[in-house]
Design a protein around this motif. Structure first.
Motif, PDB file in Angstrom:
ATOM      1  N   PRO A  91       1.039  -1.273  -0.062  1.00 23.34           N
ATOM      2  CA  PRO A  91      -0.139   0.235  -0.378  1.00 23.34           C
ATOM      3  C   PRO A  91       0.660   1.218  -0.183  1.00 23.34           C
ATOM      4  O   PRO A  91       2.373   1.391   0.013  1.00 23.34           O
ATOM      5  CB  PRO A  91      -0.886  -0.274   1.379  1.00 23.34           C
ATOM      6  CG  PRO A  91       0.276  -0.618   2.519  1.00 23.34           C
ATOM      7  CD  PRO A  91       0.945  -1.767   1.503  1.00 23.34           C
ATOM      8  N   GLY A  92       0.129   2.195  -0.620  1.00 21.20           N
ATOM      9  CA  GLY A  92       0.676   3.448  -0.244  1.00 21.20           C
ATOM     10  C   GLY A  92       1.261   4.601   0.989  1.00 21.20           C
ATOM     11  O   GLY A  92      -0.792   4.602   1.689  1.00 21.20           O
ATOM     12  N   VAL A  93       1.592   4.507   1.793  1.00 20.05           N
ATOM     13  CA  VAL A  93       1.109   5.313   3.067  1.00 20.05           C
ATOM     14  C   VAL A  93       1.647   6.604   3.337  1.00 20.05           C
ATOM     15  O   VAL A  93       1.543   7.011   4.372  1.00 20.05           O
ATOM     16  CB  VAL A  93       1.454   4.547   4.185  1.00 20.05           C
ATOM     17  CG1 VAL A  93       0.938   2.805   4.255  1.00 20.05           C
ATOM     18  CG2 VAL A  93       3.573   4.400   4.168  1.00 20.05           C
ATOM     19  N   ASN A  94       2.019   7.426   2.286  1.00 22.92           N
ATOM     20  CA  ASN A  94       2.636   8.256   2.179  1.00 22.92           C
ATOM     21  C   ASN A  94       1.684   9.908   3.194  1.00 22.92           C
ATOM     22  O   ASN A  94       0.156   9.341   2.632  1.00 22.92           O
ATOM     23  CB  ASN A  94       3.087   9.207   0.656  1.00 22.92           C
ATOM     24  CG  ASN A  94       4.244   8.288   0.675  1.00 22.92           C
ATOM     25  OD1 ASN A  94       4.172   7.637  -0.192  1.00 22.92           O
ATOM     26  ND2 ASN A  94       5.415   9.015   1.290  1.00 22.92           N
ATOM     27  N   LEU A  95       1.912  10.503   3.547  1.00 22.35           N
ATOM     28  CA  LEU A  95       0.919  11.301   4.512  1.00 22.35           C
ATOM     29  C   LEU A  95      -0.211  12.196   3.013  1.00 22.35           C
ATOM     30  O   LEU A  95       1.108  12.820   1.944  1.00 22.35           O
ATOM     31  CB  LEU A  95       1.650  12.069   5.499  1.00 22.35           C
ATOM     32  CG  LEU A  95       1.979  11.751   6.775  1.00 22.35           C
ATOM     33  CD1 LEU A  95       1.856  12.343   7.783  1.00 22.35           C
ATOM     34  CD2 LEU A  95       0.811  10.817   7.336  1.00 22.35           C
ATOM     35  N   LYS A  96      -1.156  12.699   3.519  1.00 23.21           N
ATOM     36  CA  LYS A  96      -1.460  13.607   2.558  1.00 23.21           C
ATOM     37  C   LYS A  96      -0.973  15.293   3.427  1.00 23.21           C
ATOM     38  O   LYS A  96      -2.056  15.342   3.668  1.00 23.21           O
ATOM     39  CB  LYS A  96      -3.287  13.999   2.985  1.00 23.21           C
ATOM     40  CG  LYS A  96      -3.344  12.262   2.209  1.00 23.21           C
ATOM     41  CD  LYS A  96      -5.168  12.300   2.341  1.00 23.21           C
ATOM     42  CE  LYS A  96      -5.929  10.858   2.329  1.00 23.21           C
ATOM     43  NZ  LYS A  96      -6.556  10.504   0.820  1.00 23.21           N
ATOM     44  N   ARG A  97       0.279  15.314   2.985  1.00 21.35           N
ATOM     45  CA  ARG A  97       0.632  16.740   3.282  1.00 21.35           C
ATOM     46  C   ARG A  97      -0.351  18.354   2.786  1.00 21.35           C
ATOM     47  O   ARG A  97      -0.265  18.539   3.987  1.00 21.35           O
ATOM     48  CB  ARG A  97       2.136  16.619   3.407  1.00 21.35           C
ATOM     49  CG  ARG A  97       2.618  17.928   3.347  1.00 21.35           C
ATOM     50  CD  ARG A  97       4.005  18.470   2.982  1.00 21.35           C
ATOM     51  NE  ARG A  97       4.738  19.788   3.788  1.00 21.35           N
ATOM     52  CZ  ARG A  97       4.846  20.894   2.639  1.00 21.35           C
ATOM     53  NH1 ARG A  97       5.197  20.735   1.286  1.00 21.35           N
ATOM     54  NH2 ARG A  97       5.285  22.013   3.462  1.00 21.35           N
ATOM     55  N   PHE A 105      -5.377  11.104  -3.368  1.00 18.58           N
ATOM     56  CA  PHE A 105      -6.321   9.565  -3.577  1.00 18.58           C
ATOM     57  C   PHE A 105      -5.903   8.255  -3.732  1.00 18.58           C
ATOM     58  O   PHE A 105      -5.792   7.097  -3.199  1.00 18.58           O
ATOM     59  CB  PHE A 105      -7.174   9.220  -4.207  1.00 18.58           C
ATOM     60  CG  PHE A 105      -6.326   9.231  -6.521  1.00 18.58           C
ATOM     61  CD1 PHE A 105      -6.216   7.979  -6.514  1.00 18.58           C
ATOM     62  CD2 PHE A 105      -5.256  10.150  -7.250  1.00 18.58           C
ATOM     63  CE1 PHE A 105      -5.213   7.399  -8.000  1.00 18.58           C
ATOM     64  CE2 PHE A 105      -4.702   9.821  -7.584  1.00 18.58           C
ATOM     65  CZ  PHE A 105      -4.404   8.534  -8.064  1.00 18.58           C
ATOM     66  N   GLU A 106      -4.543   7.601  -3.163  1.00 13.59           N
ATOM     67  CA  GLU A 106      -3.670   6.766  -2.895  1.00 13.59           C
ATOM     68  C   GLU A 106      -3.689   6.329  -2.385  1.00 13.59           C
ATOM     69  O   GLU A 106      -3.188   5.022  -2.130  1.00 13.59           O
ATOM     70  CB  GLU A 106      -2.530   6.422  -4.228  1.00 13.59           C
ATOM     71  CG  GLU A 106      -2.998   6.031  -5.886  1.00 13.59           C
ATOM     72  CD  GLU A 106      -1.237   6.120  -6.256  1.00 13.59           C
ATOM     73  OE1 GLU A 106      -1.044   4.614  -6.070  1.00 13.59           O
ATOM     74  OE2 GLU A 106      -1.128   6.506  -7.632  1.00 13.59           O
ATOM     75  N   TYR A 107      -4.070   7.925  -0.591  1.00 13.11           N
ATOM     76  CA  TYR A 107      -3.520   8.003   0.251  1.00 13.11           C
ATOM     77  C   TYR A 107      -4.134   7.617   1.350  1.00 13.11           C
ATOM     78  O   TYR A 107      -5.431   8.494   1.225  1.00 13.11           O
ATOM     79  CB  TYR A 107      -2.087   8.790   0.673  1.00 13.11           C
ATOM     80  CG  TYR A 107      -0.785   8.669  -0.712  1.00 13.11           C
ATOM     81  CD1 TYR A 107      -0.476   7.458  -0.628  1.00 13.11           C
ATOM     82  CD2 TYR A 107      -0.728   9.798  -0.870  1.00 13.11           C
ATOM     83  CE1 TYR A 107       0.868   7.477  -1.689  1.00 13.11           C
ATOM     84  CE2 TYR A 107       0.713   9.636  -2.262  1.00 13.11           C
ATOM     85  CZ  TYR A 107       1.301   8.672  -2.355  1.00 13.11           C
ATOM     86  OH  TYR A 107       2.255   8.653  -2.834  1.00 13.11           O
ATOM     87  N   LEU A 114      -4.000   6.405  11.688  1.00 16.73           N
ATOM     88  CA  LEU A 114      -4.990   5.943  10.895  1.00 16.73           C
ATOM     89  C   LEU A 114      -3.826   4.943   9.632  1.00 16.73           C
ATOM     90  O   LEU A 114      -4.606   4.051   9.196  1.00 16.73           O
ATOM     91  CB  LEU A 114      -5.535   7.410  10.608  1.00 16.73           C
ATOM     92  CG  LEU A 114      -6.947   6.469   9.610  1.00 16.73           C
ATOM     93  CD1 LEU A 114      -7.587   5.618  10.651  1.00 16.73           C
ATOM     94  CD2 LEU A 114      -7.541   7.900   9.372  1.00 16.73           C
ATOM     95  N   SER A 115      -3.641   6.215   9.088  1.00 13.76           N
ATOM     96  CA  SER A 115      -2.945   4.757   8.292  1.00 13.76           C
ATOM     97  C   SER A 115      -1.933   3.721   8.301  1.00 13.76           C
ATOM     98  O   SER A 115      -1.681   3.233   7.655  1.00 13.76           O
ATOM     99  CB  SER A 115      -1.360   5.788   7.094  1.00 13.76           C
ATOM    100  OG  SER A 115      -2.347   7.188   6.813  1.00 13.76           O
ATOM    101  N   GLY A 116      -0.636   4.229   9.823  1.00 13.48           N
ATOM    102  CA  GLY A 116       0.003   2.389   9.635  1.00 13.48           C
ATOM    103  C   GLY A 116      -0.943   1.544  10.213  1.00 13.48           C
ATOM    104  O   GLY A 116      -0.687   1.081   9.825  1.00 13.48           O
TER     105      GLY A 116
END
Ligand code: BGC
Length: 726
Positions: A91-97, A105-107, A114-116
């Motif tokens: 998965p893509g776990v970059n933050l929506k900075r 949309f991919e993060y 929450l992402s982790g």
């Protein structure tokens, strides 16, 4: 193994396959992340074989439901097995900075916990099927502008606490088979050749055991990349790079062990991979995609109970082309060819016995309003009991950031005219990242954030509109009143090859909260067709963290689901803290009228901050407050608990520590006071005895030693420091 075979193994043989060499067979890696995009046409890199297009992360992230993510991972694993894919690129776990990020949309979220948590379950689900994940993009790939060259310039505390935290969580909890390095530079060094990131942090600190694969085309220098800890360069072939690598080993420029290790890791990955097997149940996967999509929808506004819609006796005007031609995923490498595609118009028509009339309202290829289309839609709205308007962004894609937050002019004009024609209007948004809803949302009683929902989005929207699914999605990103309010605004997208993360720790809601700024809809927010009330929270420490318990009652007439969120604050901290941070949550179904006791566990490690003096994670000693509620700005009950600090987390005192730092330390203060008491009667000492540390506070102790009348010499300062730390 021959040196040439070894080096060949560390690059791809084509776009999606590793090289078979030295007796190690090839495996296939493919995108990812919300479906399996196995290239079907040799001439078209983006064309994939049909596969289930699950909801992109913008929607699955809004479910706040780890269990759903695990099921999605399992289903993706089955599809990979059926299609002979060994590693799925996600998965893509970059933050929506920034809300403008072209790949938002991919993060999952602007929050790393929450992402982790969600990504961990996705990886567990996928890998339980014998298919490897590729956690990406490591690290700080938060924009598309200049993505292959930009340097993300960022301080270490922010990097650790925000941008690396989701990666750390997934690596330590789920051990993904691969991690994909990012295109960009981090503090001036390409992520693909960043030794600190790829080796010191990822492997030495977090214990990553798998393969580091490059993002496609991210490697600039094969030798430097391998030396930094990258194992596999994709895509291939790269005969020149292979030869360069072999030559570097031969010439002693690259230790042979470095190549041996990379080869051993790639071999282990290949050996772990399981042969293709089984088929998957496309209908069941479509149904799962529909469940996840419905659960990712966020109900933002529901005045006068305009929703749910009735299935009879209520005529409906369905307006906007997106109802008929859904926008269900973003552009770029994650684009899936769906096995089938639901549209909301068909599903709404099939659900209700009352008349449904449709008008397109706009042409998605043109941003400017078309008066004829708008007039037609407004007339249908006026002649129906309720109007449902489908609007959104027309394009979001990998490779390009968005220019602004606004809906296209044609969509704004449509909303305005429809709500004037019929005040009972519901707006359904299709977008891969937040759009501006102010000021037009004030006139609209119903607002549904339906993101990009994958192939079953159309039926999922109908499920929520008619109340077959009681909405329980929550915002994983803040909707600002306007773009310039956003914490990232002044430092995005950077210039001259650098983007400065000037807002530091204040990413997303952390920044809005710190500046006490109004937002349109806060992080964590989402309505339901029922209501929930909270009792009093209690907290206890456990062997590995903190447990917060709270009774939650469904105080309405429908069964529903609440996302109980716990935000932590550390008052009186020795370092800068943001007002509150999400540290735990639980998603629970509660029957109408029932009460559930909800327990949220917060691992002790999640209470730690990164201490730049000690170069380590530190749980600060003292009281923490745990605020429990339904969003970051709807906190219903708060409990305070004392937490024991990390042993050895005291900041050491040195000759260069300031008087204020000495005085802030109990032992240091005692020693200084003694020294001043015995230090004669110069004006300086008298001032110190009077407690005038405000004036002296900023002075390093060693510097005081050179002032006339100082009770210290460089020697006594050194001794004091020894005593203080001893
Ligand atoms: C993207 C990755 C993707 C890779 C392979 C790159 O452009 O950044 O996310 O996995 O291509 O398609």
């Amino acid at each position: 193994m021959e040196l040439t075979d070894q080096s060949a193994l560390t690059s791809g043989s084509d776009f999606w396959q590793t090289t078979a060499a030295g007796g190690v067979p090839a495996i296939t890696l493919t995108d990812g992340p919300h479906g399996v995009r196995l290239q079907s046409d040799a001439s078209d890199m983006l064309a994939g074989r049909p596969a289930t297009c699950f909801p992109p992360a913008v929607a699955s992230g809004s479910t706040w439901d780890p269990e759903l993510l695990r099921r999605m991972g399992e289903a993706l694993g089955d599809e990979c097995r059926a299609m002979d894919v060994q590693v799925l690129l996600g998965p893509g776990v970059n933050l929506k900075r920034t809300p403008l990020g072209g790949r938002n949309f991919e993060y999952f979220s602007e929050d790393p916990i929450l992402s982790g948590v969600l990504a961990t379950e996705w990886v567990r689900g996928l890998q339980s099927k014998g298919v490897g994940a590729s956690l990406k993009h490591f690290a700080v790939n938060n924009q598309e502008t200049d993505r292959m060259t930009i340097s993300a310039d960022i301080d270490e505390r922010t990097l650790r606490e925000l941008y690396l935290r989701a990666f750390q969580r997934v690596v330590t909890a789920a051990q993904p088979w691969t991690v994909m390095c990012a295109y960009n530079k981090v503090n001036g060094v390409y992520a693909s050749q960043h030794h600190w990131l790829l080796t010191e942090v990822l492997r030495d600190e977090w214990g990553f055991e798998g393969v580091v694969v490059s993002d496609w085309g991210a490697v600039v220098d094969r030798v430097a990349a391998l030396a930094a800890g990258l194992d596999l360069t994709m895509p291939g072939p790269d005969a020149a790079g292979d030869a360069e690598l072999a030559a570097a080993v031969r010439d002693g420029k690259l230790p042979a062990e470095v190549l041996d290790t990379a080869v051993a890791r790639i071999r282990a990955l290949v050996e772990k991979s399981v042969p293709p097997g089984g088929d998957y149940d496309a209908e069941a996967h479509h149904a799962l995609a529909r469940d996840i999509a419905a659960r990712g929808i966020v109900l933002l506004k529901n005045d006068d109970e305009v929703l749910p819609l009735r299935t009879e006796g209520q005529s409906i005007a369905v307006l906007g082309e997106f109802a008929r031609t859904p926008r269900y995923q973003g552009g770029g490498s994650s684009q899936i060819t769906p096995t089938r595609l639901d549209d909301a118009l068909t599903e709404i028509t099939a659900t209700t016995a009352a008349p449904v009339r449709f008008a397109p309202g706009y042409n998605p290829d043109h941003d400017a309003a078309d008066e004829t289309l708008i007039a037609e839609a407004a007339a249908l709205a006026a002649g129906s009991d309720v109007a449902v308007v489908f609007v959104g962004t027309t394009r979001e894609t990998e490779g390009a950031d968005r220019a602004d937050l606004d809906l296209p002019a044609a969509h704004l004009a449509l909303i305005e005219r429809v709500v004037t024609a019929n005040p009972r209007t519901v707006v359904v948004l299709s977008n891969g990242a937040v759009v501006r809803t102010a000021p037009w949302d004030a006139a609209v009683p119903g607002l549904v954030e339906a993101w990009l929902l994958g192939q079953a989005g159309g039926s999922a929207i109908a499920d929520v509109l008619f109340g077959r699914v009681n909405p329980s999605g929550r915002l994983a990103e803040t909707i600002p009143v306007k773009l310039s309010d956003h914490p990232s605004y002044l430092d995005f997208p950077g210039e001259n090859g650098h983007v400065r993360h000037g807002e530091g720790l204040h990413v997303g809601y952390r920044g809005f909260d710190a500046r006490e700024q109004e937002v349109s809809y806060p992080f964590g927010f989402g309505l339901s067709y029922t209501t929930f009330s909270y009792g009093e929270a209690t907290a206890v420490t456990t062997a590995d963290g903190v447990e917060i318990t709270v009774p939650v009652t469904n105080s309405g007439a429908r069964d529903g689901r609440e996302v109980v969120q716990v935000y932590v604050s550390k008052p009186a901290s020795r370092v800068r803290r943001v007002p509150r941070e999400l540290k735990g949550f639980a998603t629970v179904g509660i029957a109408a009228g029932a009460t559930k006791t909800v327990t949220v566990r917060i691992p002790r490690d999640d209470l730690a901050y990164w201490d730049t003096r000690l170069d380590s994670w530190v749980v600060e000693d003292g009281d923490y407050t745990f605020a429990v509620g339904a969003s970051s700005r709807d906190l219903r009950t708060t409990v305070t608990l004392a937490v024991a600090g990390s042993p050895g987390a005291r900041w050491p005192l040195t000759a260069d520590s300031t008087i204020a730092e000495w005085m802030a330390d109990p032992r240091g203060a005692e020693l200084l006071r003694e020294a001043f008491a015995a230090g004669g009667d110069s004006p300086l000492v008298a001032a110190a005895r009077e407690g005038e540390f405000e004036l002296l506070g900023g002075m390093p102790l060693a510097r005081l030693a050179v002032f006339p009348g100082s009770p210290f010499t460089p020697d006594t300062v050194t001794k004091l420091a020894e005593q203080a730390n001893g």
